[in-house]
Write an enzyme that holds these catalytic residues in place. Structure first.
Site, short mmCIF file in Angstrom:
data_model
loop_
_atom_site.label_atom_id
_atom_site.label_comp_id
_atom_site.label_asym_id
_atom_site.label_seq_id
_atom_site.Cartn_x
_atom_site.Cartn_y
_atom_site.Cartn_z
N ILE A 208 -13.96 1.20 1.30
CA ILE A 208 -13.65 2.61 1.43
C ILE A 208 -12.47 2.81 2.39
O ILE A 208 -12.28 2.02 3.31
CB ILE A 208 -14.88 3.39 1.98
CG1 ILE A 208 -15.34 2.84 3.31
CG2 ILE A 208 -15.97 3.45 0.99
CD1 ILE A 208 -16.49 3.61 3.97
N CYS B 224 -5.61 9.12 1.97
CA CYS B 224 -5.27 9.17 3.39
C CYS B 224 -5.63 10.53 3.96
O CYS B 224 -5.13 11.56 3.51
CB CYS B 224 -3.80 8.90 3.63
SG CYS B 224 -3.44 8.86 5.40
N LYS C 284 -7.12 2.81 -4.27
CA LYS C 284 -7.97 2.83 -3.07
C LYS C 284 -8.70 4.16 -2.96
O LYS C 284 -8.08 5.22 -2.93
CB LYS C 284 -7.13 2.58 -1.82
CG LYS C 284 -7.97 2.50 -0.55
CD LYS C 284 -7.18 1.89 0.60
CE LYS C 284 -8.00 1.82 1.86
NZ LYS C 284 -7.27 1.22 2.97
N GLY D 70 -14.73 -1.66 5.05
CA GLY D 70 -15.33 -0.61 5.87
C GLY D 70 -16.29 -1.23 6.86
O GLY D 70 -17.44 -1.51 6.52
N GLY E 256 -10.27 -4.61 8.85
CA GLY E 256 -9.26 -3.91 9.63
C GLY E 256 -9.62 -3.80 11.09
O GLY E 256 -9.21 -4.62 11.93
N ASN F 45 0.87 -1.18 0.00
CA ASN F 45 0.00 0.00 0.00
C ASN F 45 0.91 1.23 0.00
O ASN F 45 1.75 1.39 0.88
CB ASN F 45 -0.89 -0.05 1.25
CG ASN F 45 -1.81 1.15 1.37
OD1 ASN F 45 -1.36 2.25 1.70
ND2 ASN F 45 -3.09 0.95 1.12
C1 LIG Z 1 -5.09 2.39 12.64
C2 LIG Z 1 -5.44 2.43 11.17
C3 LIG Z 1 -4.43 2.71 10.25
C4 LIG Z 1 -4.72 2.77 8.88
N1 LIG Z 1 -3.72 3.02 8.00
C5 LIG Z 1 -3.97 2.98 6.65
C6 LIG Z 1 -2.92 3.13 5.69
O1 LIG Z 1 -1.74 3.27 6.06
N2 LIG Z 1 -3.23 3.10 4.36
C7 LIG Z 1 -4.52 2.90 3.94
O2 LIG Z 1 -4.75 2.86 2.73
N3 LIG Z 1 -5.53 2.73 4.83
C8 LIG Z 1 -5.29 2.77 6.16
N4 LIG Z 1 -6.33 2.58 7.06
C9 LIG Z 1 -7.69 2.38 6.55
C10 LIG Z 1 -8.05 0.89 6.44
O3 LIG Z 1 -7.18 0.21 5.56
C11 LIG Z 1 -9.51 0.69 5.99
O4 LIG Z 1 -9.69 1.34 4.75
C12 LIG Z 1 -10.51 1.27 6.99
O5 LIG Z 1 -10.06 1.11 8.30
C13 LIG Z 1 -11.91 0.66 6.84
O6 LIG Z 1 -11.95 -0.71 7.17
P1 LIG Z 1 -12.34 -1.29 8.63
O7 LIG Z 1 -13.58 -0.58 9.07
O8 LIG Z 1 -12.50 -2.76 8.45
O9 LIG Z 1 -11.19 -0.94 9.51
C14 LIG Z 1 -6.05 2.54 8.42
C15 LIG Z 1 -7.05 2.24 9.37
C16 LIG Z 1 -6.76 2.17 10.71
C17 LIG Z 1 -7.86 1.84 11.68
#
Ligand SMILES: Cc1cc2nc3c(=O)[nH]c(=O)nc-3n(C[C@H](O)[C@H](O)[C@H](O)COP(=O)(O)O)c2cc1C
Ligand SMILES: Cc1cc2nc3c(=O)[nH]c(=O)nc-3n(C[C@H](O)[C@H](O)[C@H](O)COP(=O)(O)OP(=O)(O)OC[C@H]3O[C@@H](n4cnc5c(N)ncnc54)[C@H](O)[C@@H]3O)c2cc1C
Lengths: 254, 303
Positions: free
Chosen positions: B190, B129, B164, B242, B264, B99
């Site tokens: 998302i 981001c 993304k 998401g 996540g 990523n």
């Molecule tokens: C602590 C944390 C760090 C994250 N860091 C990144 C990142 O470095 N790059 C990215 O594309 N998304 C990042 N995300 C977003 C997740 O990849 C994902 O898109 C988002 O959390 C939604 O999924 P979830 O509800 O299952 O967590 C991060 C999310 C969290 C909670």
């Protein structure tokens, strides 16, 4: 054997040892066996997205003891648990205090920073416990530290119990008799303890808190700014690199 | 027994569950619980051209049913990722997705080039981001900028390229079309929704960054809607994420139009969630008489 795991623990003993402060004994032999002093557990609370980190206060046979204060909704829900209830704990996590054989340590705790010191203090060959509280009502665990063989000194901010003053006042009086300090408590207290140790050339380890996610070092949220010997600053993580850090490497207010 | 395997841009995944970027590090910590081949893939912590310190703490806040984070892309940089983390990761029998995030289009291009010669299976371009001051989400919010960056990176990227998408946009389907038109091999969505929490006693935001990205169960309905809209707009594979926390959520996201999934936030509560979700999904496919995940994808019957 896994280093840590998420497993069910049964609440086998529960006591309110001071207003809003609870002492829980949780049973899971497999995890208790591998739990080291100064580590913490990450507790899943029904209905909450994030787990709650709580330090290990003591380990007895196949049980882990935790002592926590009601802060918000999570710890309030936890405090309402009944004997026999089961909780999912991710444990044991983090690295505790390094206690060397043959040395004398002062274990300095402030308020709810007192419980994490108990199991660690038991490991030291010779130990002072310097425990600070707001007032008489908030005093906890003194007998446990005495029973563990610690020379125990208690201070209260208002003088309602023990010495009237801060832990640093009591620590100053014994600093020549010790080889190192282990401390846990509010940041201003930790800073003052670290400063006193620096002035007196005593190594100081501090246990820090930060808002946490995964608990194992993957999500990188519980950051603590540190500085290496050559001045390079970086963010380490309380869950994986800590919660115990050498005081000299911590960048306070980082 | 249904086949949980899926194929995305020619890459075969053991199952449709991919660990979401930023929640799984580079995999080592979670390998303590189970072999990583239990996952279809791992989207690694977002990496940048140069190492990044990240934002000051607190970096996480909780809301009802969701969390906010403002990590600010703390990472060791692309070179150290390739030399220190990738060799181990690429031996775990799971697809490895790098990523990437950058301040400029050129940053993304250079990383894509470096990673093209590495063992990663796919590249996921994070143009969404919300936690960094320059670049970050700005690339992801207009069709023109999404088109431009996708075209530029596509030219220099030899791996399948996933774009993304940010939910913080007026029309996510339009954005997805722009990415597809300029050569994206897949889209994932998302990323987090921008949010904020405040301590009412002090008047201070909980996050040192003031605002952060929201994830977890609370965003799930938004994510389902967006996956559905995007699936209707593009032909390339859609990776849905998401707020997925149960096998039922996973099934719902697939039905809405996802070809694969990322999870996540649920991992923070239950590290074993991927295993439970896979088991539940497998039973569900059997019960429905479906032989593969692909047979469930986009089976929504909208009114
Ligand atoms: C602590 C944390 C760090 C994250 N860091 C990144 C990142 O470095 N790059 C990215 O594309 N998304 C990042 N995300 C977003 C997740 O990849 C994902 O898109 C988002 O959390 C939604 O999924 P979830 O509800 O299952 O967590 C991060 C999310 C969290 C909670
Ligand atoms: C390594 C470690 C060890 C700890 N050991 C103990 C202990 O032994 N006894 C004890 O009483 N408390 C301990 N704490 C603090 C304890 O984790 C918090 O008081 C608790 O998480 C508050 O949750 P809540 O839902 O009641 O409060 P809320 O304020 O409603 O919590 C909201 C969110 O903020 C987080 N949070 C709030 N305060 C803190 C804090 N001080 N540290 C970390 N996260 C916080 C919560 O986990 C939750 O995600 C420790 C914290 C850490 C990091």
């Amino acid at each position: 054997m896994k280093k840590y795991d998420s497993q069910l623990f049964e609440l086998v003993k529960k006591r309110e040892i001071a207003p809003d402060i609870f002492d829980f004994t949780l049973k899971n032999g497999e995890i208790a066996k591998i739990t080291m002093p100064g580590q913490f557990v990450h507790i899943a609370i029904p209905g909450m997205v994030l787990r709650r980190p709580i330090s290990v206060c003591d380990v007895e046979n196949d049980c882990i003891r935790i002592v926590f204060r009601i802060k918000g909704e999570g710890t309030r829900t936890l405090s309402q648990a009944k004997i026999g209830d089961k909780f999912d704990l991710l444990a044991p996590l983090g690295n505790g205090f390094k206690v060397e054989k043959g040395k004398t340590y002062a274990f300095v705790g402030g308020g709810i920073g007192v419980p994490p010191m108990l199991y660690s203090a038991k490991q030291a060959d010779r130990a002072y416990a310097v425990l600070g509280f707001a007032n008489k009502d908030a005093v906890i665990l003194c007998d446990d530290f005495r029973a563990a063989g610690c020379e125990t000194i208690v201070t209260t901010d208002d003088g309602s119990f023990g010495i009237h003053g801060f832990v640093t006042d009591a620590l100053r009086d014994i600093i020549d008799k010790i080889d190192g300090v282990c401390a846990c408590g509010p940041i201003p207290m930790l800073k003052a303890v670290a400063e006193l140790c620096r002035e007196n050339g005593k190594p100081c380890q501090v246990s820090l808190e930060e808002r946490m996610g995964c608990g194992i070092g993957a999500c990188l949220v519980c950051a603590c700014k540190t500085k290496s010997g050559d001045g390079v600053e970086e963010y380490k993580h309380v869950c994986k690199n800590g919660p115990v850090f050498n005081a000299e490497e911590v960048v306070w207010n980082g | 027994m249904a086949d949980l395997g899926v194929s995305i841009c020619g890459v075969r995944l053991n199952n449709p569950l991919i660990a979401a970027s930023g929640t799984f590090g580079f995999g080592r910590e979670y390998s303590e619980f189970y072999p990583l081949e239990a996952l279809g893939g791992i989207s690694c912590k977002g990496i940048t051209l140069q190492p990044r310190l990240g934002n000051p703490p607190p970096r996480i806040a909780e809301g009802k049913n969701g969390i906010l984070n403002s990590v600010g892309l703390q990472n060791p940089g692309v070179d150290r990722f390739i030399s220190e983390d990738l060799p181990w990761l690429s031996e775990q029998n799971t697809a490895v997705i790098a990523n990437i995030a950058g301040n400029t289009v050129e940053d993304y291009c250079q990383m894509a080039e470096k990673l093209s010669d590495s063992a990663v299976d796919m590249i996921e371009m994070n143009i969404s981001c919300p936690n960094v001051k320059h670049g970050g989400v700005a690339f992801g919010t207009s069709c023109e900028s999404v088109g431009n960056i996708t075209r530029a990176v596509r030219e220099r990227c030899k791996k399948p390229l996933i774009v993304k998408l940010s939910p913080n946009v007026a029309d996510i389907a339009d954005i997805a079309r722009s990415a597809e038109a300029e050569g994206a091999d897949a889209v994932s969505l998302i990323n987090t929704l921008t949010g904020m929490r405040i301590d009412i006693e002090t008047g201070r935001p909980i996050l040192k960054n003031n605002t952060g990205g929201m994830s977890g169960p609370a965003v799930f309905p938004v994510a389902v809607r967006m996956v559905w809209q995007v699936k209707n707009a593009v032909k390339i594979p859609v990776i849905g994420m998401g707020g997925i926390s149960t096998w039922q959520d996973a099934a719902e996201m697939l039905i809405a139009g996802a070809d694969a999934l990322q999870i996540g936030t649920v991992l923070f509560n239950d590290p074993y969630a991927p295993i439970k979700i896979c088991r539940g999904l497998s039973d569900f496919l059997d019960r429905k008489g479906l032989k593969s995940v692909a047979e469930l994808t986009a089976t929504i019957k909208p009114w």
